[in-house]
Design an enzyme around this catalytic site. Sequence first.
Site, short mmCIF file in Angstrom:
data_model
loop_
_atom_site.label_atom_id
_atom_site.label_comp_id
_atom_site.label_asym_id
_atom_site.label_seq_id
_atom_site.Cartn_x
_atom_site.Cartn_y
_atom_site.Cartn_z
N ASP A 9 0.92 -1.23 -0.04
CA ASP A 9 0.11 0.08 0.07
C ASP A 9 1.02 1.27 -0.02
O ASP A 9 2.35 1.07 0.34
CB ASP A 9 -0.85 0.13 1.26
CG ASP A 9 -1.96 1.18 1.32
OD1 ASP A 9 -2.38 1.47 0.29
OD2 ASP A 9 -2.04 1.83 2.42
N ASP A 11 0.10 5.04 0.97
CA ASP A 11 0.00 6.11 2.13
C ASP A 11 -0.25 5.16 3.51
O ASP A 11 -0.84 4.26 3.63
CB ASP A 11 -1.19 6.83 1.84
CG ASP A 11 -1.15 7.62 0.61
OD1 ASP A 11 -0.54 8.39 0.39
OD2 ASP A 11 -1.91 6.90 -0.23
#
Length: 197
Positions: A9, A11
């Site tokens: 991922d 953020d």
Amino acid sequence: MTKKAVFFDRDGTLIKLVYDSEVDKVDTVSRVEDLEIVYDMPEVLKKLKDLGYLLIIISNQPKVALKKETQENWDKVHEEFLKQYKELGVTFDKEYYCFHHPFSEVEKLKQDCECRKPGIKFFQDSEKELDIDMSQSFMVGDGVNDVLAGQKAGVKTILFGNSLEAGYLSVVQEQLKDIQPDFIVKKPKEILEIIHD
């Protein structure tokens, strides 16, 4: 020959989340000057590359759809993100970003798609495009959808306990209920205790 990959991922995993005082919550970065790489993560990524893993980003990016950010602004932040990692010797093998949202205020982005995690379209795309063996691969992320998508896609899941928000990890674990990640780490270097030769 099939390859192995570590999916990330973006953020809260590769770059830090920021505290937004206007809405009194932790959120994704919307300003270039606020962008900060998660400490030790570049070193971990370089080691994973040395171990023969492809580095792939799969990330939900709904802010443009929800009119919380312009596409132009998103592009600037993203360019800075790639630039900072490149300066530290890290390039990603592939990036997939979902800009859709079911409640989008931008008509072309309004859809309940399969690419938005926990949907696994991007995992399936990368499996075909890059010939990845999912059974040898991992998903590293800081949220519920990262774990759910990773499990559905058939990779091992590593929940990265975000330290920015007090109690964040326990909240995520509560939301997951019976579904547990394969591993939980609080610091990037712990990833290398799980993924090694």
